[in-house]
Enzyme design. Structure first.
Site, PDB file in Angstrom:
ATOM      1  N   VAL A  25     -24.893 118.367 -62.918  1.00  0.00           N
ATOM      2  CA  VAL A  25     -24.633 118.464 -64.195  1.00  0.00           C
ATOM      3  C   VAL A  25     -23.632 120.108 -64.739  1.00  0.00           C
ATOM      4  O   VAL A  25     -24.469 121.069 -64.959  1.00  0.00           O
ATOM      5  CB  VAL A  25     -25.656 117.906 -65.284  1.00  0.00           C
ATOM      6  CG1 VAL A  25     -24.925 118.672 -66.723  1.00  0.00           C
ATOM      7  CG2 VAL A  25     -26.231 117.027 -65.755  1.00  0.00           C
ATOM      8  N   VAL A  51     -30.023 116.584 -66.208  1.00  0.00           N
ATOM      9  CA  VAL A  51     -30.536 117.086 -65.223  1.00  0.00           C
ATOM     10  C   VAL A  51     -31.585 116.981 -64.394  1.00  0.00           C
ATOM     11  O   VAL A  51     -31.436 117.264 -63.436  1.00  0.00           O
ATOM     12  CB  VAL A  51     -30.353 118.782 -65.659  1.00  0.00           C
ATOM     13  CG1 VAL A  51     -30.271 119.713 -64.992  1.00  0.00           C
ATOM     14  CG2 VAL A  51     -29.436 119.006 -67.052  1.00  0.00           C
ATOM     15  N   LEU A 421     -42.927 109.183 -65.024  1.00  0.00           N
ATOM     16  CA  LEU A 421     -42.543 108.305 -65.275  1.00  0.00           C
ATOM     17  C   LEU A 421     -41.190 108.622 -65.860  1.00  0.00           C
ATOM     18  O   LEU A 421     -40.653 110.146 -65.859  1.00  0.00           O
ATOM     19  CB  LEU A 421     -42.360 107.876 -66.748  1.00  0.00           C
ATOM     20  CG  LEU A 421     -44.329 107.693 -66.761  1.00  0.00           C
ATOM     21  CD1 LEU A 421     -45.225 107.073 -68.432  1.00  0.00           C
ATOM     22  CD2 LEU A 421     -44.199 106.179 -66.629  1.00  0.00           C
ATOM     23  N   LEU A 476     -48.089 100.807 -72.236  1.00  0.00           N
ATOM     24  CA  LEU A 476     -48.630 101.283 -71.239  1.00  0.00           C
ATOM     25  C   LEU A 476     -49.898 101.050 -70.432  1.00  0.00           C
ATOM     26  O   LEU A 476     -50.870 100.867 -70.852  1.00  0.00           O
ATOM     27  CB  LEU A 476     -49.081 102.933 -71.631  1.00  0.00           C
ATOM     28  CG  LEU A 476     -48.084 103.617 -71.913  1.00  0.00           C
ATOM     29  CD1 LEU A 476     -46.885 103.398 -73.270  1.00  0.00           C
ATOM     30  CD2 LEU A 476     -48.486 105.816 -72.360  1.00  0.00           C
ATOM     31  N   ILE A 479     -52.506 103.262 -67.725  1.00  0.00           N
ATOM     32  CA  ILE A 479     -53.558 103.715 -69.080  1.00  0.00           C
ATOM     33  C   ILE A 479     -53.881 102.508 -69.782  1.00  0.00           C
ATOM     34  O   ILE A 479     -55.328 103.135 -69.955  1.00  0.00           O
ATOM     35  CB  ILE A 479     -52.878 104.903 -70.238  1.00  0.00           C
ATOM     36  CG1 ILE A 479     -51.626 105.680 -69.214  1.00  0.00           C
ATOM     37  CG2 ILE A 479     -53.813 105.892 -70.832  1.00  0.00           C
ATOM     38  CD1 ILE A 479     -51.907 106.208 -67.994  1.00  0.00           C
TER      39      ILE A 479
END
Length: 594
Positions: A25, A51, A421, A476, A479
């Site tokens: 970028v 980025v 993630l 999730l 978790i």
């Protein structure tokens, strides 16, 4: 001598080091470098939407082919800090990527100038080198050293920070006479290999644990040859998956607390000797060390000397590049076989395959909502051995590793140590960019998918097609499963009723609309019997429109995937029914033996 800006010299070095693709970028502090990219030509640039996404695209690009080095570029300040996760991920998995950042002018770096941050200090713990270049004349040497370091020993990432005035300063540099520095990799001696092979020969039930270092060294062919010569079953680690085909007679399956096979753990627990090559004894592979090491002799071969003994002390250690070691292992083993000095391991290898045929997990369920196991069964049917799978973390990754099949190195591209993630979408784009003709299939849970979902637009803009399998349970999941130990189900529930898509019920985010809004195609599946057709349609749509295609499977809300709850590979809990009939696991590599 030719005169050019330091930025132009850096770009010329990139090309001579084999770089022809970059991700990034632009911004004010890196614009001189972008001007040099444009003027020089020869490096295709893919504009990311974030980025961090650019750094993960660079990772995917590197991981796809031997010798690739992905390059990510960003401006000063937050661009560099955004890429730290990518550098950490690359460092943990021994992946060389080059991060180039802009910086405030040298005179004001320490004056709290706009977007001035000491990115080199921030990046040092997760790179092999991180440096802010303060003298323009040093730029060629720093870039040359960067490639040398990235390729030498244990591969890893480098960050080079370029103040804007350093980029624009003219220097003397002759690109036509530039040459890369020789790469250093330690190599085993014949005496070391003979000792290690003698220890293997003395064992009754030996195993080879093959890690990502075998992939990095492009040594899968030698690994298979050595295993065949000695008749030794092979346990690939998660990062080494694919170094021996899943259907090979000496593939014993994966071992561990989560991404493991029932038969892999069972075979390992019967072993008495382990030769680890290019692996790091990751804790989710070993679990409790007293269980993992009990009654076994260990030899550890690794390119990084300080890795030997880091987790536990092996009985013998060899600092060596995996390919260099395996070349000698093959040479010595061939001599021993010719002399009739190799033991017959056929009964031990057959016992491992017997376990593969009996200790299987069930994948065939007709439930609605869909059980995740069925998704992987249908993926096995739809996507062949040439498929490059890309994934990062979560129950989707764990179940995928338990139930999918991989036949070639670099066809399971997984962020193993860091597990951030959001990694999957940009990494898959990097893989597809590196191998445009490949069948690239990404695998995400809904939360991983949402973290960097904006990068789908990169695939639409730059015509980078791949298929993204999205398993959605609005949770999730990993978790939630871990919270069972605390008797809670807290802040892991993603459900809500989407007022714009009431037909979703409580599954919340309309991923189909979002993907289509980003210029991609998407298919939602609620019936397991429609998965196969959806995957075939996705392949056709990707080929026709040259964009990412998302296949969303609406799963049952709660599924517990097999794993140990006691950090013990001898105590993996099978939360779901195991396979007891032939129809329970129709895509297993070995037909179920009952």
């Amino acid at each position: 001598m030719a005169r050019m800006t330091a930025a132009r010299a850096a770009v010329e070095i990139l090309k001579r080091e084999g770089v022809d693709v970059a991700f990034g970028v632009p911004g004010a502090a890196i614009n001189p470098f972008y001007a040099a990219l444009k003027a020089s030509g020869g490096i295709a640039h893919t504009l990311a939407r974030h980025v961090e996404g650019a750094s993960h695209m660079a990772e995917g690009y590197t991981r796809t082919h031997p010798g690739n080095i992905g390059v990510c570029i960003g401006t000063s300040g937050p661009a560099g800090t955004d890429m730290i996760t990518g550098l950490y991920s690359a460092s943990g998995d021994s992946v060389p990527i080059l991060c180039v950042t802009g910086q405030a002018p040298t005179a004001v770096i320490h004056k709290e100038d706009f977007q001035a941050v000491d990115i080199a200090s921030i990046a040092k713990p997760v790179t092999k080198m991180a440096v802010t270049v303060l003298e323009a004349a040093q730029v060629p040497g720093v870039f040359q050293q960067a490639f040398h370091l990235m390729r030498s020993g244990r591969p890893g990432p480098v960050l080079i920070d370029l103040p804007v005035d350093v980029q624009t300063t003219e220097i003397e540099f002759d690109p036509d006479t530039y040459a890369p520095l020789p790469v250093y990799k330690p190599a085993a001696t014949r005496a070391q290999i003979e000792k290690a092979l003698g220890m293997l020969n003395a064992a009754e039930r030996p195993l080879i644990v093959a890690g990502g270092g075998v992939v990095n060294a492009d040594a899968a062919d030698l690994l298979v040859r050595f295993a065949e010569l000695t008749g030794t079953p092979v346990v690939p680690t998660l990062m080494g998956w694919g170094v021996i085909p899943d259907d090979h007679e000496l593939n014993a399956g994966m071992v561990g607390l989560q991404t493991s096979h029932r038969y892999g753990n069972a075979t390992f627990l019967e072993s008495d000797f382990v030769l680890g090559i290019g692996n790091r004894w990751a804790n989710r592979h070993t679990g409790r060390l007293d269980v993992y090491t009990a009654g076994r002799t260990f030899v550890h071969v690794d390119v990084e000397p300080t890795q030997i003994g880091r987790i536990f002390a092996p009985d013998y250690g060899i600092a060596s590049d995996a390919r260099a070691a395996l070349e000698l292992f093959v040479e010595v083993a061939e001599e021993m076989r010719a002399a009739g000095r190799l033991p017959d391991r056929s009964a031990w290898a057959a016992a491992a395959q017997e376990k593969r045929a009996t200790l299987q997990r069930r994948t065939h369920f007709d439930d609605v909502p869909i059980k995740p196991q069925r998704v992987y069964e249908e993926m096995n049917k739809a996507f062949g051995p040439e498929t490059r799978y890309v994934t990062t973390i979560g129950l989707s990754q764990i179940a995928g590793a338990q139930m999918l099949h991989v036949y070639r190195p670099r066809h399971w591209i997984n962020c193993g140590q860091a597990g951030p993630l959001g990694w999957t979408v940009p990494a898959a784009l990097g893989v597809a960019k590196a191998d445009p003709e490949a069948q690239v299939v990404a695998l995400s849970g809904d939360y991983d998918f949402q973290f960097m979902i904006e990068e789908l637009a990169v695939g639409a803009q730059h015509k980078i097609p791949y298929v993204h399998v999205l398993v959605n349970n609005a949770y999730l999941g990993l978790i939630r499963q871990a919270q069972r130990a605390f008797d809670i189900d807290f802040q892991v529930n993603l459900e809500f009723e989407n007022i714009n898509t009431p037909e979703l019920g409580v599954y919340g985010v309309d991923h189909v609309k979002v993907a289509e809004g980003l210029g991609c195609r998407a298919i939602r599946v609620t019936d397991p019997n429609e998965l196969g057709a959806a995957f075939e349609q996705a392949k056709k749509l990707a080929a026709e429109y040259r964009v990412p295609v998302v296949v969303e499977a609406i799963l049952e809300r709660v599924t517990n995937i097999a794993m140990s709850t006691t950090n013990d590979i001898s105590n993996v809990v099978e939360f779901e029914p195991v396979a007891t009939e032939a129809g329970h696991a129709p895509t297993a590599v070995r037909p179920l033996k009952v």
